[in-house]
Design a protein around this motif. Structure first.
Motif, short mmCIF file in Angstrom:
data_model
loop_
_atom_site.label_atom_id
_atom_site.label_comp_id
_atom_site.label_asym_id
_atom_site.label_seq_id
_atom_site.Cartn_x
_atom_site.Cartn_y
_atom_site.Cartn_z
N ASP A 103 -57.45 58.54 152.30
CA ASP A 103 -58.15 57.83 153.37
C ASP A 103 -57.22 57.53 154.55
N GLY A 104 -55.94 57.27 154.26
CA GLY A 104 -55.00 56.97 155.34
C GLY A 104 -54.77 58.17 156.25
N VAL A 105 -54.59 59.35 155.67
CA VAL A 105 -54.41 60.55 156.49
C VAL A 105 -55.68 60.85 157.27
N VAL A 106 -56.83 60.70 156.61
CA VAL A 106 -58.12 60.93 157.28
C VAL A 106 -58.29 59.97 158.45
N ASP A 107 -57.95 58.70 158.24
CA ASP A 107 -58.09 57.70 159.32
C ASP A 107 -57.23 58.09 160.53
N MET A 108 -56.01 58.57 160.29
CA MET A 108 -55.15 58.96 161.40
C MET A 108 -55.74 60.13 162.16
N VAL A 109 -56.14 61.18 161.45
CA VAL A 109 -56.67 62.38 162.10
C VAL A 109 -57.96 62.07 162.86
N LEU A 110 -58.85 61.29 162.25
CA LEU A 110 -60.09 60.95 162.93
C LEU A 110 -59.85 60.07 164.15
N ASP A 111 -58.92 59.13 164.04
CA ASP A 111 -58.62 58.28 165.18
C ASP A 111 -58.08 59.10 166.34
N ALA A 112 -57.21 60.06 166.03
CA ALA A 112 -56.62 60.89 167.08
C ALA A 112 -57.65 61.77 167.77
N THR A 113 -58.61 62.26 167.00
CA THR A 113 -59.54 63.25 167.56
C THR A 113 -60.84 62.64 168.10
N THR A 114 -61.35 61.61 167.43
CA THR A 114 -62.62 61.03 167.88
C THR A 114 -62.44 59.90 168.89
N HIS A 115 -61.20 59.38 169.01
CA HIS A 115 -60.91 58.35 170.01
C HIS A 115 -59.79 58.82 170.93
N ALA A 116 -59.87 60.08 171.30
CA ALA A 116 -58.81 60.68 172.11
C ALA A 116 -58.72 60.06 173.50
N ASP A 117 -59.82 59.46 173.98
CA ASP A 117 -59.82 58.89 175.32
C ASP A 117 -59.08 57.56 175.39
N GLN A 118 -58.78 56.98 174.24
CA GLN A 118 -58.08 55.70 174.23
C GLN A 118 -56.58 55.91 174.42
N PRO A 119 -55.88 54.97 175.05
CA PRO A 119 -54.44 55.13 175.29
C PRO A 119 -53.66 55.30 173.98
N LEU A 120 -52.61 56.07 174.05
CA LEU A 120 -51.71 56.22 172.90
C LEU A 120 -50.62 55.17 173.04
N THR A 121 -50.76 54.08 172.32
CA THR A 121 -49.84 52.95 172.43
C THR A 121 -48.88 52.94 171.25
N LEU A 122 -47.85 52.09 171.37
CA LEU A 122 -46.90 51.94 170.26
C LEU A 122 -47.60 51.36 169.03
N ASP A 123 -48.49 50.38 169.22
CA ASP A 123 -49.22 49.81 168.10
C ASP A 123 -50.06 50.88 167.40
N ARG A 124 -50.62 51.77 168.18
CA ARG A 124 -51.45 52.83 167.59
C ARG A 124 -50.58 53.77 166.76
N LEU A 125 -49.43 54.15 167.29
CA LEU A 125 -48.50 54.99 166.53
C LEU A 125 -48.08 54.32 165.23
N HIS A 126 -47.69 53.07 165.32
CA HIS A 126 -47.28 52.33 164.12
C HIS A 126 -48.44 52.23 163.12
N GLY A 127 -49.65 52.08 163.65
CA GLY A 127 -50.82 52.03 162.77
C GLY A 127 -51.05 53.34 162.04
N TRP A 128 -50.86 54.46 162.74
CA TRP A 128 -50.96 55.76 162.08
C TRP A 128 -49.93 55.87 160.95
N HIS A 129 -48.71 55.45 161.26
CA HIS A 129 -47.65 55.55 160.25
C HIS A 129 -47.97 54.68 159.04
N ALA A 130 -48.46 53.48 159.27
CA ALA A 130 -48.83 52.61 158.15
C ALA A 130 -49.96 53.21 157.33
#
Length: 384
Positions: A103-130
């Motif tokens: 689910d964690g890998v899926v959440d990262m990939v879906l967030d990157a592709t379905t919310h691509a219009d949202q800014p790529l922030t440091l919090d977002r990167l850290h969230g993907w890693h978590a």
């Protein structure tokens, strides 16, 4: 230990990160990708939402599985498919149990592709890693989750060979440089296109450069490759303007993994000219779009099959095996294989097959011990 060209890696050069490229060899692959994507988009516009969702489900499943496989991690396909289907609201029948790592890998990939219009922030990167490391562990050891590496055990290096004489394929910037380096990358990713050479690039090239840039910084203890590919997917989604991911670049990278690592190493030991890397990236992207075109053919064929035979009442075993055949069954189908797929006796398998033969759903080839069966697509002759 062997170092980069002239003793440096690209991030050690005084002009880092002043990327350079030659447009001439990139024009043809850029046009090829754009043309292939336009054809695919036109075909998708002509089918219903359900079929588009099926194509997207297949592409995302492939993307999640293969981005992990590149790093040597095998995820169970049914768990991945079920996890994506839950989030997309696609009915695929029985779902596999939830797996928080999947689910964690899926959440990262879906967030990157379905919310691509949202800014790529440091919090977002850290969230993907978590999300990639829900237990706080990578393999058998602990990892700094949602935070940059600290280099407490020395510089981040990619090495091979014996312990007494390792070969350093790559060494990343020191941990103390990471906050400023990542901030510069994130500013570039979300900056509007300007007249400056660094920003005024075709969107597909920006995706390739962002992928390379992040993996060069290598800011985390683990998961850098997967996050780099997610950043590339985010920018590709911005480029094509599609909320649904219908092709998998990670699947193509996995097929050419040796070439992927080789071109990364050559580029990271070079002089900030990324032409060769971008050429490789565009070729892989073209192959990914072409594969999506073939996937759409298969989805449409399955849809035509079920619609064409909708008047036939199949039993549960027949539905299960026919679905398996439509998903790309390898080899010839015979009574023994039907029994194995349907989990039934050979006698029951023969009754199922004879029933389908009588209805014209399947056709028989050969005879005796070599008899085999194939699907009959509605509207086609069952001869030959």
């Amino acid at each position: 230990m062997r170092r980069g060209e002239n003793g440096t890696f690209i991030w050690q050069r005084p002009d880092w990160p002043a990327w350079r490229l030659d447009y001439a060899p990139l024009i043809e692959p850029l046009l090829a990708v754009s043309s292939a994507h336009g054809r695919l988009q036109g075909r998708l516009d002509g089918v219903g939402l359900d079929l588009r969702q099926r194509v997207s489900l297949g592409a995302l499943t492939d993307d999640v599985i293969q981005t992990s496989a590149i790093e040597g991690e095998d995820l169970p396909p049914e768990s991945v498919r079920s996890s994506i289907a839950r989030r997309l609201g696609v009915d695929i029948g029985a779902l596999a149990p939830a797996d928080r790592h999947v689910d964690g890998v899926v959440d990262m990939v879906l967030d990157a592709t379905t919310h691509a219009d949202q800014p790529l922030t440091l919090d977002r990167l850290h969230g993907w890693h978590a999300a990639l490391f829900p237990t706080g562990r990578s393999g058998f050891g602990r990892t700094r989750v949602g935070d940059f590496r600290d280099d407490a055990n020395g510089p981040m290096q990619v090495v091979s060979g014996p312990l007494h004489a390792p070969r350093v394929h790559f060494e990343a910037p020191s941990a103390e440089r990471l906050p400023a380096e990542i901030a510069r990358l994130l500013d570039w990713v979300d900056a509007p296109v300007t007249s400056s050479a660094l920003h005024d690039l075709p969107a597909l090239l920006r995706a390739g450069i962002a992928h390379l840039w992040f993996v060069t910084l290598h800011p985390y203890d683990d998961g850098n490759g997967r996050i780099a590919r997610a950043i590339g997917d985010l920018l590709l989604s911005r480029a094509d303007g599609m909320a649904q991911r219908v092709y998998s670049l990670s699947a193509q990278i996995q097929q050419q993994r040796a070439g992927y690592y080789a071109i990364l190493e050559r580029t990271q030991r070079g002089d900030l000219d990324v032409t060769a890397w971008l050429h490789w990236f565009l070729q892989a992207l073209r192959q990914a779009v072409d594969e999506a075109d073939r996937t759409l053919d298969e989805v449409l064929a399955r849809s035509r099959f079920w619609q064409g035979w909708s008047h036939v009442a199949f039993n549960e075993r027949q539905l299960r095996v026919l679905a398996r055949l439509l998903d790309g069954f390898e080899g010839a189908l015979n009574n023994r294989k039907w029994a194995a797929l349907a989990r039934c006796s050979p006698d029951t398998a023969l009754r199922d097959l004879n029933d389908l033969l009588a209805r014209g759903v399947i056709a028989r080839d050969g005879g005796g011990r070599s008899v085999s069966y194939r699907l009959v697509m509605p509207g086609r002759s069952d001869s030959g």
